[in-house]
Design an enzyme around this catalytic site. Structure first.
Site, PDB file in Angstrom:
ATOM      1  N   GLN A   1      -7.726  21.060 -10.091  1.00 17.24           N
ATOM      2  CA  GLN A   1      -8.476  20.329  -9.068  1.00 17.24           C
ATOM      3  C   GLN A   1      -8.438  18.835  -9.363  1.00 17.24           C
ATOM      4  O   GLN A   1      -8.961  18.389 -10.383  1.00 17.24           O
ATOM      5  CB  GLN A   1      -9.931  20.824  -9.040  1.00 17.24           C
ATOM      6  CG  GLN A   1     -10.839  20.107  -8.076  1.00 17.24           C
ATOM      7  CD  GLN A   1     -12.298  20.465  -8.318  1.00 17.24           C
ATOM      8  OE1 GLN A   1     -12.676  20.812  -9.436  1.00 17.24           O
ATOM      9  NE2 GLN A   1     -13.115  20.380  -7.296  1.00 17.24           N
TER      10      GLN A   1
ATOM     11  N   SER B   1     -12.347  14.307  -9.188  1.00 14.87           N
ATOM     12  CA  SER B   1     -13.086  13.232  -9.854  1.00 14.87           C
ATOM     13  C   SER B   1     -12.159  12.136 -10.354  1.00 14.87           C
ATOM     14  O   SER B   1     -11.006  12.387 -10.722  1.00 14.87           O
ATOM     15  CB  SER B   1     -13.888  13.793 -11.033  1.00 14.87           C
ATOM     16  OG  SER B   1     -14.886  14.684 -10.594  1.00 14.87           O
TER      17      SER B   1
ATOM     18  N   SER C   1      -9.642  20.287 -15.402  1.00 12.84           N
ATOM     19  CA  SER C   1      -9.414  21.522 -16.160  1.00 12.84           C
ATOM     20  C   SER C   1      -8.070  22.127 -15.765  1.00 12.84           C
ATOM     21  O   SER C   1      -7.684  22.099 -14.588  1.00 12.84           O
ATOM     22  CB  SER C   1     -10.525  22.537 -15.880  1.00 12.84           C
ATOM     23  OG  SER C   1     -11.785  22.013 -16.185  1.00 12.84           O
TER      24      SER C   1
ATOM     25  N   GLU D   1     -17.096  26.177  -5.772  1.00 12.14           N
ATOM     26  CA  GLU D   1     -17.091  25.850  -7.200  1.00 12.14           C
ATOM     27  C   GLU D   1     -18.456  26.127  -7.820  1.00 12.14           C
ATOM     28  O   GLU D   1     -18.550  26.689  -8.919  1.00 12.14           O
ATOM     29  CB  GLU D   1     -16.716  24.387  -7.393  1.00 12.14           C
ATOM     30  CG  GLU D   1     -16.734  23.940  -8.849  1.00 12.14           C
ATOM     31  CD  GLU D   1     -16.398  22.465  -9.018  1.00 12.14           C
ATOM     32  OE1 GLU D   1     -15.838  22.101 -10.064  1.00 12.14           O
ATOM     33  OE2 GLU D   1     -16.713  21.673  -8.112  1.00 12.14           O
TER      34      GLU D   1
ATOM     35  N   GLU E   1     -28.146  16.037 -11.607  1.00 11.69           N
ATOM     36  CA  GLU E   1     -28.873  15.063 -10.781  1.00 11.69           C
ATOM     37  C   GLU E   1     -28.412  15.126  -9.321  1.00 11.69           C
ATOM     38  O   GLU E   1     -29.220  15.122  -8.394  1.00 11.69           O
ATOM     39  CB  GLU E   1     -28.657  13.652 -11.348  1.00 11.69           C
ATOM     40  CG  GLU E   1     -29.299  13.404 -12.696  1.00 11.69           C
ATOM     41  CD  GLU E   1     -28.531  14.027 -13.845  1.00 11.69           C
ATOM     42  OE1 GLU E   1     -29.082  14.102 -14.967  1.00 11.69           O
ATOM     43  OE2 GLU E   1     -27.368  14.443 -13.642  1.00 11.69           O
TER      44      GLU E   1
END
Length: 400
Positions: free
Chosen positions: A119, A122, A154, A237, A370
């Site tokens: 993936q 990010s 990952s 996910e 968060e």
């Protein structure tokens, strides 16, 4: 037998089809990959998927019927831990937004494990605020040229394909200028570098994309609709990380409870109270996850999955810390700091020190705790959204 391409809803019919597969492809003499391909073609891979794509349009809950028959016969599985991103995130997204050609090309080798997925979401400057991503994709004829950097990836060192989101229009607000692609990880412009973690392993990577060409035929969804497509991936996910089916007292609570039972000399009243609280919390989370899976039989996962992932991270950290404290000086030992690049990740693997350190990542990966609290507050509970001054600004005008 039901007519072809009609949904299969009878458990006995699923058992009959499973036994027919086993009779034709005896696991004792059939190569594992050949068996897995035959299972996919028989619609017994993920039964809730459509006919022709590894399924039978059956209720999701009936997958357990097939799995039980195959397990009793000693049939091979597809090693789901090795391709968790592919199975848990890429496949549902391809199913929902992919063309028929994309489904035909990608789903079968994904499910059989022939092709591992990663993936590419990010970035160093776009983690919690993922929509601020800066990786660019520029149209060039029938392809897109991609340049940028991704991080915390990952399985990138094992992957054949990646799900990728990139900015295709910097002149519109950040959420509207993103497009979703399937990226070939063997392209010469893809460079994968290991990121060593506190555990000593490097299960994550940073990925540099330099002039990577992605055919427009590998775009999922419309141009500029990548954020909408990505929500399917992200919701799946969170369920994949926090909503796995688990028996009672498995996972981190099982490790802590086993240490408690086996080492009575380590017990204190305070630790006992914490263990009891953790056991109750783990059981509540397990039952909540089971209820969520039952809800999935009616459709796609929604924001509610954020709650299971949030609970999973909190419990993993609390319980691994409890086990280390229970063991005292023994809990401070560590077996191996050697740099390794594992193919699979086992959150409860190795000894207590490893579990304690690896759990620190649970509140970051798959969405920080968060951010998940914001999702629960705004999209589940309906509370007022936080003020967002950059919501309507073009991405190119954002401070970075």
């Amino acid at each position: 037998m039901p007519p072809a391409n009609t949904p299969v809803t009878d458990p006995d019919e699923l058992r009959r089809r499973t036994q027919a597969l086993l009779a034709e492809h005896d696991p004792a003499v059939t190569e594992p990959l050949d068996f897995l391909r035959a299972r996919y073609d028989a619609g017994l891979a993920w039964v809730h998927f459509p006919h022709g794509h590894g399924g039978l349009d059956a209720p999701r809950a009936l997958q357990a019927v097939v799995d039980a028959e195959l397990a009793a016969a000693g049939a091979p599985d597809n090693d789901p831990g090795r391709n968790g991103i592919g199975l848990g995130m890429a496949a549902p997204t391809i199913l929902r937004y992919g063309t028929e050609e994309q489904k035909e090309r990608f789903l079968r080798p994904l499910w059989t494990g022939e092709e591992v997925w990663c993936q590419l979401f990010s970035e160093p400057g776009a983690g919690s605020d993922l929509a601020a991503l800066a990786t660019r994709a520029v149209r060039d004829g029938d392809s897109w040229v991609v340049d940028g950097q991704k991080v915390w990836t990952s399985s990138a060192h094992n992957a054949r394909w990646a799900i990728l989101i990139a900015r295709t229009d910097p002149d519109v607000p950040k959420h509207r200028g993103i497009t979703y692609f399937v990226c070939d990880m063997t392209d010469p412009g893809v460079e994968v570098r290991p990121l060593r973690q506190i555990t000593g392993e490097a299960e994550f990577n940073e990925v540099f994309l330099t002039g990577v060409r992605v055919p427009d035929a590998h775009r999922l969804g419309g141009v500029g609709e990548g954020w909408k497509v990505a929500q399917t991936t992200l919701n799946n996910e969170r369920v994949a990380i926090g909503g796995r089916r688990m028996p009672r007292e498995s996972g981190m609570i099982g490790k802590a409870a086993a240490t408690w039972r086996e080492r009575p000399e380590l017990r204190t009243h305070g630790l006992h109270q914490r263990l009891l609280s953790g056991w109750v919390g783990a059981e509540v989370a397990r039952l909540t996850g089971e209820r969520l899976r039952q809800q999935l039989t009616a459709g796609h996962p929604g924001p509610e999955g954020a709650g299971t992932k949030l609970a999973f991270a909190r419990l993993a950290q609390e319980l691994s810390g409890l086990e280390v404290e229970l063991l005292g000086e023994e809990g401070l030992s560590y077996d191996d700091w050697t740099l390794r690049r594992p193919e699979t990740v086992d959150f409860t693997g190795r000894e207590a020190g490893y579990r304690y350190l690896r759990a620190k990542g649970n509140s970051i990966e798959g969405g920080t705790s968060e951010v998940l609290r914001n999702i629960i507050a705004e999209r589940v509970l309906g509370l007022p959204a936080e003020p967002r001054t950059d919501k309507d600004l073009p991405w190119k005008e954002l401070a970075r």
